[in-house]
Design an enzyme around this catalytic site. Structure first.
Site, PDB file in Angstrom:
ATOM      1  N   CYS A  22     -13.933  26.338  21.906  1.00 29.12           N
ATOM      2  CA  CYS A  22     -14.822  27.280  21.236  1.00 29.12           C
ATOM      3  C   CYS A  22     -15.391  28.267  22.246  1.00 29.12           C
ATOM      4  CB  CYS A  22     -15.944  26.524  20.534  1.00 29.12           C
ATOM      5  SG  CYS A  22     -17.212  27.607  19.818  1.00 29.12           S
ATOM      6  N   HIS A  67     -10.528  30.706  17.055  1.00 24.11           N
ATOM      7  CA  HIS A  67      -9.178  30.451  16.531  1.00 24.11           C
ATOM      8  C   HIS A  67      -8.415  31.756  16.272  1.00 24.11           C
ATOM      9  CE1 HIS A  67     -11.123  26.702  16.090  1.00 24.11           C
ATOM     10  NE2 HIS A  67     -11.009  26.494  14.788  1.00 24.11           N
ATOM     11  N   ARG A  76     -13.505  21.161  11.277  1.00 24.33           N
ATOM     12  CA  ARG A  76     -14.796  20.863  11.884  1.00 24.33           C
ATOM     13  C   ARG A  76     -15.865  21.281  10.875  1.00 24.33           C
ATOM     14  NH1 ARG A  76     -15.667  23.547  17.426  1.00 24.33           N
ATOM     15  NH2 ARG A  76     -14.258  21.893  18.095  1.00 24.33           N
ATOM     16  N   GLY A  77     -16.837  20.395  10.657  1.00 19.16           N
ATOM     17  CA  GLY A  77     -17.894  20.720   9.712  1.00 19.16           C
ATOM     18  C   GLY A  77     -17.391  20.940   8.301  1.00 19.16           C
ATOM     19  N   ASP A 121     -10.760  22.716  20.415  1.00 26.90           N
ATOM     20  CA  ASP A 121     -10.141  23.064  19.138  1.00 26.90           C
ATOM     21  C   ASP A 121      -8.660  22.697  19.232  1.00 26.90           C
ATOM     22  OD1 ASP A 121     -12.505  24.251  18.074  1.00 26.90           O
ATOM     23  OD2 ASP A 121     -12.075  26.097  19.169  1.00 26.90           O
TER      24      ASP A 121
END
Length: 283
Positions: free
Chosen positions: A190, A229, A258-259, A197
């Site tokens: 990130c 990304h 994620r999340g 990632d």
């Protein structure tokens, strides 16, 4: 409601990422945090006015809920298609917080939720966003698979570069080919938090044969690289386009979630359509 980007050198560092967060459970569109795409595209010599690609960022959301008019929860999965030519990308944690803000908000029907999300996300991105919501009561289906192509990961290579190294990319002598190559070894970090990632990356092209060992080393070279990304995929597309000069090219990555969200950027010269929404096994 008007959403504007923050006018600082790098607005990603003013985003909610990496900061203590107070979760809101009532509708709060102001939580969305747009980041201009041009900031990182400038590093690649790309301008929004003359993009070398078309494509989209396909988001899958697995943790969606709101209340119906009687206060009963509804749960759903969703897809959000953000065009690559939108002025802004949407920072992922702000997207998650925005979706969470629906949890205790009441809507008459799923169409009202979809319309609200489409309006807010389109305002943040600066371009129309296609929103598709499927309640779990409708038994939505999902598929997991691998690309119809050649897996690079079993190549016996030596790796010692862990920042993007375009010089690793090269073509081989021979007639033009059209092929799909893919790898599960893409890992970046990130841009703000440094969290890892993980993704599968797929390269489809027509042109001089790309040296597969060099391509795999190049993919591995992202391992310590900090970038969002969408930006990683555009960097891969740009480097292959410059170094290998294929006649046509498409790059697609499927990142782990994620999340409750996963992001799947796709960039193409326009000759290849976006693939269907088949999950990678880690998604």
């Amino acid at each position: 409601m008007t959403l504007t980007t923050t006018h600082i050198a790098d607005p990603s560092h003013a985003s909610p990422l990496g900061k203590a967060t107070e979760y809101q459970s009532h509708y709060a569109p102001e939580l969305l945090y747009p980041i201009p795409r041009q900031l990182k595209r400038s590093e690649l010599g790309i301008t929004d006015a003359n993009l070398p690609f078309v494509g989209e960022d396909l988001w899958n959301a697995y943790e969606l809920s709101w209340l119906n008019s009687k206060g009963k929860p509804v749960v759903a999965v969703g897809t959000f298609r953000v065009p690559a030519n939108s002025p802004n990308l949407i920072e992922s944690k702000s997207f998650k917080l925005y979706l969470n803000s629906f949890n205790q908000s009441s809507f008459d029907n799923i169409a009202a939720v979809s319309a609200t999300m489409s309006r807010d996300l389109s305002a943040a991105a600066g371009s129309p966003i296609i929103v598709t919501l499927e309640p779990l009561s409708a038994s939505p289906l999902a598929s997991i698979g691998t690309p119809d192509g050649i897996l690079l990961d079993e190549l016996d290579i030596t790796c010692d570069r862990y920042q993007p190294e375009p010089a690793l990319l090269a073509t081989l002598p021979g007639e033009n080919v059209e092929e799909t190559l893919y790898s599960h070894l893409l890992k970046s970090n990130c841009l703000v938090t440094g969290q890892p990632d993980w993704a599968m990356v797929v390269i489809r092209y027509r042109g001089k044969p790309i040296d597969r060992a060099g391509l795999l080393r190049y993919i591995v070279s992202f391992r310590n690289h900090n970038e969002f990304h969408e930006q990683c995929v555009e960097r891969i597309f740009s480097d292959i386009r410059v170094r290998c000069q294929p006649e046509v090219l498409a790059v697609h990555a499927r990142y782990t979630r994620r999340g409750g969200l996963d992001i799947n950027p796709f960039r193409s010269t326009g000759d290849y359509a976006a693939p269907d929404n088949t999950r990678e096994i880690r998604q």
